[in-house]
Design a protein around this motif. Structure first.
Motif, PDB file in Angstrom:
ATOM      1  N   VAL A 106      -2.450  -4.299  -7.848  1.00  0.00           N
ATOM      2  CA  VAL A 106      -3.322  -5.432  -8.181  1.00  0.00           C
ATOM      3  C   VAL A 106      -3.490  -5.540  -9.698  1.00  0.00           C
ATOM      4  O   VAL A 106      -3.442  -6.635 -10.272  1.00  0.00           O
ATOM      5  CB  VAL A 106      -4.686  -5.302  -7.461  1.00  0.00           C
ATOM      6  CG1 VAL A 106      -5.670  -6.348  -7.978  1.00  0.00           C
ATOM      7  CG2 VAL A 106      -4.495  -5.460  -5.957  1.00  0.00           C
ATOM      8  N   PHE A 139       0.800  -1.215   0.000  1.00  0.00           N
ATOM      9  CA  PHE A 139       0.000   0.000   0.000  1.00  0.00           C
ATOM     10  C   PHE A 139       0.842   1.278   0.000  1.00  0.00           C
ATOM     11  O   PHE A 139       0.439   2.279  -0.560  1.00  0.00           O
ATOM     12  CB  PHE A 139      -0.911   0.047   1.242  1.00  0.00           C
ATOM     13  CG  PHE A 139      -2.107  -0.858   1.163  1.00  0.00           C
ATOM     14  CD1 PHE A 139      -3.348  -0.352   0.790  1.00  0.00           C
ATOM     15  CD2 PHE A 139      -1.997  -2.193   1.460  1.00  0.00           C
ATOM     16  CE1 PHE A 139      -4.455  -1.177   0.731  1.00  0.00           C
ATOM     17  CE2 PHE A 139      -3.104  -3.033   1.399  1.00  0.00           C
ATOM     18  CZ  PHE A 139      -4.329  -2.523   1.038  1.00  0.00           C
ATOM     19  N   ARG A 151      -2.427 -11.142   4.560  1.00  0.00           N
ATOM     20  CA  ARG A 151      -2.405 -10.107   5.586  1.00  0.00           C
ATOM     21  C   ARG A 151      -3.637 -10.229   6.479  1.00  0.00           C
ATOM     22  O   ARG A 151      -3.569 -10.144   7.691  1.00  0.00           O
ATOM     23  CB  ARG A 151      -2.377  -8.743   4.880  1.00  0.00           C
ATOM     24  CG  ARG A 151      -1.789  -7.722   5.747  1.00  0.00           C
ATOM     25  CD  ARG A 151      -1.532  -6.398   5.138  1.00  0.00           C
ATOM     26  NE  ARG A 151      -1.368  -5.546   6.301  1.00  0.00           N
ATOM     27  CZ  ARG A 151      -2.264  -4.703   6.737  1.00  0.00           C
ATOM     28  NH1 ARG A 151      -3.390  -4.541   6.090  1.00  0.00           N
ATOM     29  NH2 ARG A 151      -2.052  -4.028   7.833  1.00  0.00           N
ATOM     30  N   LEU A 192      -5.442 -10.171 -10.565  1.00  0.00           N
ATOM     31  CA  LEU A 192      -6.403 -10.195  -9.465  1.00  0.00           C
ATOM     32  C   LEU A 192      -6.169 -11.376  -8.525  1.00  0.00           C
ATOM     33  O   LEU A 192      -6.272 -11.239  -7.309  1.00  0.00           O
ATOM     34  CB  LEU A 192      -7.830 -10.227 -10.035  1.00  0.00           C
ATOM     35  CG  LEU A 192      -8.941  -9.953  -9.031  1.00  0.00           C
ATOM     36  CD1 LEU A 192      -8.770  -8.582  -8.387  1.00  0.00           C
ATOM     37  CD2 LEU A 192     -10.307 -10.047  -9.714  1.00  0.00           C
ATOM     38  N   ASN A 231      -0.590   2.944  -6.417  1.00  0.00           N
ATOM     39  CA  ASN A 231      -1.297   2.577  -5.191  1.00  0.00           C
ATOM     40  C   ASN A 231      -1.627   1.096  -5.240  1.00  0.00           C
ATOM     41  O   ASN A 231      -1.265   0.393  -6.188  1.00  0.00           O
ATOM     42  CB  ASN A 231      -2.555   3.435  -5.034  1.00  0.00           C
ATOM     43  CG  ASN A 231      -3.460   3.337  -6.258  1.00  0.00           C
ATOM     44  OD1 ASN A 231      -3.731   2.251  -6.758  1.00  0.00           O
ATOM     45  ND2 ASN A 231      -3.891   4.488  -6.759  1.00  0.00           N
ATOM     46  N   ILE A 232      -2.318   0.631  -4.223  1.00  0.00           N
ATOM     47  CA  ILE A 232      -2.636  -0.788  -4.121  1.00  0.00           C
ATOM     48  C   ILE A 232      -3.399  -1.280  -5.347  1.00  0.00           C
ATOM     49  O   ILE A 232      -3.188  -2.392  -5.827  1.00  0.00           O
ATOM     50  CB  ILE A 232      -3.424  -1.078  -2.810  1.00  0.00           C
ATOM     51  CG1 ILE A 232      -3.883  -2.533  -2.715  1.00  0.00           C
ATOM     52  CG2 ILE A 232      -4.619  -0.162  -2.639  1.00  0.00           C
ATOM     53  CD1 ILE A 232      -2.804  -3.550  -2.611  1.00  0.00           C
ATOM     54  N   LEU A 233      -4.299  -0.444  -5.878  1.00  0.00           N
ATOM     55  CA  LEU A 233      -5.101  -0.900  -7.010  1.00  0.00           C
ATOM     56  C   LEU A 233      -4.223  -1.043  -8.254  1.00  0.00           C
ATOM     57  O   LEU A 233      -4.411  -1.959  -9.057  1.00  0.00           O
ATOM     58  CB  LEU A 233      -6.264   0.069  -7.250  1.00  0.00           C
ATOM     59  CG  LEU A 233      -7.187   0.230  -6.023  1.00  0.00           C
ATOM     60  CD1 LEU A 233      -8.236   1.302  -6.266  1.00  0.00           C
ATOM     61  CD2 LEU A 233      -7.850  -1.087  -5.653  1.00  0.00           C
ATOM     62  N   ILE A 266      -3.409  -9.911  -0.345  1.00  0.00           N
ATOM     63  CA  ILE A 266      -4.274  -9.216   0.611  1.00  0.00           C
ATOM     64  C   ILE A 266      -4.821 -10.229   1.622  1.00  0.00           C
ATOM     65  O   ILE A 266      -4.933  -9.962   2.816  1.00  0.00           O
ATOM     66  CB  ILE A 266      -5.416  -8.477  -0.122  1.00  0.00           C
ATOM     67  CG1 ILE A 266      -4.823  -7.339  -0.966  1.00  0.00           C
ATOM     68  CG2 ILE A 266      -6.430  -7.922   0.865  1.00  0.00           C
ATOM     69  CD1 ILE A 266      -5.824  -6.637  -1.862  1.00  0.00           C
TER      70      ILE A 266
END
Ligand code: SF4
Lengths: 166, 493
Positions: free
Chosen positions: B140, B117, B155, B145, B135-137, B152
């Motif tokens: 991904v 992140f 975690r 995906l 960013n995280i998106l 994710i």
């Protein structure tokens, strides 16, 4: 994250420890399902979108703004009010946003007592000159400014700071 | 920028994004438009040291964990260890091991948070990628995906385990003077083993991704080893008896610029070894080595500035305590030309080596039969007066120090937080990167992000460091002329 007709939501943290943000991140893979359903158009801790993006929204365009953390600075108060305008619903979550939480303990104290404890009285401080951070400070290259340190903490839902006990 | 006659042109980056807390970089430019000096300012302060006074000592693990909701376990554990020292009680073996097990889980998930992140996107998606992708998106999108869900999910599994044992992952109710609130059941032991196995696999995956994305790209390797991101300072970390990093316990070891041991001391002696310098232009205090002294914002052997966090811990150690982490450590050291490694951006790599160690250590502890022991508390009996505790927080060495009165209420609480220990070196890094990368006529969003990368590598938590109230503002960079008028403005996002 692109322009779509999806429902838009935003997250914002004011005076927060970040734990409420973690609570959102802890959605885990459901976070990915969430962003399939809605557009997260504002989330400073994780996305590089800025206040100007929020200002560009129409009033009420966000379906919901999720706010955490107490309000301690004028910037935070402005953001909270801006998001109030831009969102159909504001969801204040966490004890800091709703009742002041641990940061609200500052309301029991005087500003100078906090500054003294941190910068002059701490046993590890090497500060014979008694320096404390100042709102304006000359350095060789020019002037640096800091926000005046304010002990007053407010909640997301209340404009006025609670009266301090003396 | 027509007639810059003085050196008062300024660039301000406010706020810094994708870090925990709040920060601002204020740059002054010289007549030629180059950066004369960049100041990293922390504009807020909370004052936990003062809140704590008059409160019950046993409440400190609850109060101090509210300093940070990102690494609350670090404060919680430092506080619990300080209470052990305060009440002069030793936790039973099972309690000690469960604490370390939980702490190892924290290290994996916190380092994973940074990788996914906060700082990782700079590398995985690329420092010059569009802001909307860093960013995280974006991560991904890049890894796919399925892999995104897996990382994710790891975690989440770790945090669910921590919550099951400690009550809550955010602000645990767990550490007590002399032990913990409850022991481990067989089910929780199995959950720990399963989470650890997945965490080891994830750490290996992350190291592999780093190898491919960064080490496989000469431009990235140049960036990591660039002089703009390099400082020669002392390094600090907690080590075990064999000088290997231990996050939960051990002695504090400091190595010099050549990697030789300079200091080794128990937490209780911290006041003899470190002190805090105060500047009037920031709420951050700057910790330095007393044996060398404060010489201002400069590196080198004559400056008491030292560094912490993953790379510093690796520099301060002689190796890792688990086998696969040892291999990863050796690869890092060999690739970067031996120790100590002075390249700040190598923190990203060191963080992954540590993540592997923490995952392996978690697996070891989960398999330890003693961890199921029913005795998890040594009940304190004496009246306390003073206690000092230390842990390695994800961001570096963290000291707590309490004094109490005859009612066991706190009279003094001193917290030297990891990012604060690291603050002088972080300030140096930002200054140096700004000087190397920014010019008035060529400042753009990518260059500013590269200045921000100089601090993101440390994964600093400015919220922790000043126990301040984080908050974010839009990023607006203003270039002002000598009269203070804005001649250029860059808005990001
Ligand atoms: S309510 Fe306040 S202390 Fe609790 S997690 Fe949220 S921000 Fe942190």
């Amino acid at each position: 994250m692109t322009a779509t007709t999806k429902t838009k939501i935003g997250f914002y943290w004011s005076a927060s420890c970040g734990g409420c943000e973690e609570a959102v991140v802890d959605l885990g893979v459901d976070l990915l399902a969430l962003v399939e359903l809605v557009d997260v158009v504002f989330w400073p801790v994780a996305l590089d979108f800025k206040r100007t993006d929020v200002e560009a929204l129409a009033d009420g365009e966000l379906a919901a703004a999720f706010l955490n953390g107490a309000v301690r600075t004028s910037e935070q108060a402005e953001m909270v009010e801006l998001l109030r305008r831009k969102a159909a619903a504001v969801v204040a979550f966490g004890s800091c946003a709703t009742s002041g939480g641990v940061p609200g303990l500052a309301n029991l104290l005087e500003r100078d007592a906090i500054l003294d404890a941190v910068y002059r009285e701490a046993p590890s401080v090497d500060n014979d000159a008694g320096t404390v951070p100042r709102a304006e400070c000359r350095v060789p290259e020019g002037t640096l400014r800091l926000p005046e340190f304010d002990a007053d903490v407010r909640t997301t839902t209340c404009r006025a700071a609670p009266r301090r006990r003396h | 920028m027509t007639s810059p006659r003085t050196s008062t042109r300024e660039i301000v980056i406010d706020p810094l994004t994708r870090l925990e807390g709040h920060g601002r970089v204020h740059m002054f430019l010289d007549e030629a438009g180059a950066v004369d000096r960049a100041y990293l300012q922390i504009p807020e302060l909370r004052g936990f040291e003062k809140f704590a006074q008059g409160r019950r000592s046993e409440d400190m693990p609850q109060i101090t964990s509210r300093i940070c909701g990102v690494c609350p376990m670090a404060h919680h554990m430092a506080s619990a260890k300080t209470l052990d020292a305060l009440y002069a009680v030793e936790p039973p073996p099972a309690a000690r091991k469960i604490r370390e097990l939980i702490y190892s889980a924290l290290m994996v998930e916190d380092h994973a948070l940074h990788f996914l992140f906060l700082g990782g996107p700079d590398f995985i998606v690329g420092p010059d990628a569009a802001a909307a992708k860093r960013n995280i998106l974006g991560v991904v999108d890049l890894v796919g995906l399925d892999i995104g869900k897996e990382v994710i999910g790891v975690r989440k599994q770790l945090r669910d385990f921590v919550a099951a044992v400690t009550g809550k992952a955010i602000h645990p109710v767990f550490g007590l003077p002399g032990g913990i609130s409850r022991g481990l059941t067989r089910e929780l032991q199995s959950a720990a083993a399963a989470a650890a196995e997945r965490a080891v696999a994830f750490a290996l995956f992350a190291l592999d991704a780093f190898r491919t994305t960064v080490l496989g790209n000469p431009a990235y390797v140049d960036l990591v080893t660039a002089e703009a991101y390099t400082h020669r300072t002392y390094y600090m970390g907690l080590v075990d008896a064999a000088n290997r990093p231990n996050f939960y316990d051990g002695e504090v070891r400091v190595v010099d610029l050549q990697g030789a041991e300079f200091l080794r001391f128990p937490a209780a002696a911290y006041l003899d070894q470190v002190a805090e310098h105060v500047e009037p232009w920031t709420y951050m205090k700057f910790t330095f080595l007393k044996a060398v002294g404060w010489r201002g914002f400069t590196d080198g052997a004559d400056s008491g500035v030292f560094s912490l966090a993953p790379l510093a811990r690796i520099n301060a150690a002689d190796g890792m305590a688990t086998p696969r982490a040892q291999e990863a450590y050796e690869e890092l050291v060999a690739t970067l030309g031996g120790k100590p490694v002075h390249h700040t951006l190598a923190n990203h790599w060191a963080r992954l080596v540590e993540m592997l160690y923490a995952a392996e250590r978690m697996a070891e502890l989960a398999a330890d039969p003693e961890i199921l022991g029913p005795d998890v508390r040594t009940i304190p009996t004496g009246i306390p007066t003073e206690g000092i505790g230390v842990v390695e927080a994800p961001r570096g060495t963290l000291f707590h120090h309490y004094r109490t009165d005859e009612r066991k209420l706190i009279t003094s609480a001193n917290l030297i937080v990891a990012t604060q220990n690291n603050a002088a070196r972080i300030a140096l890094s930002v200054d140096k990167a700004a000087r190397a990368l920014i010019r008035a006529d060529s400042v753009d969003e990518g260059a500013l992000n590269q200045v921000e990368m100089a601090y993101r590598a440390y994964d600093p938590c400015f919220g922790c460091a000043t126990h301040s109230l984080p908050g974010t503002m839009p990023l607006v960079v203003e270039v002002r002329d000598a009269g203070g008028a804005v001649v250029r403005e860059i808005r990001r996002g």
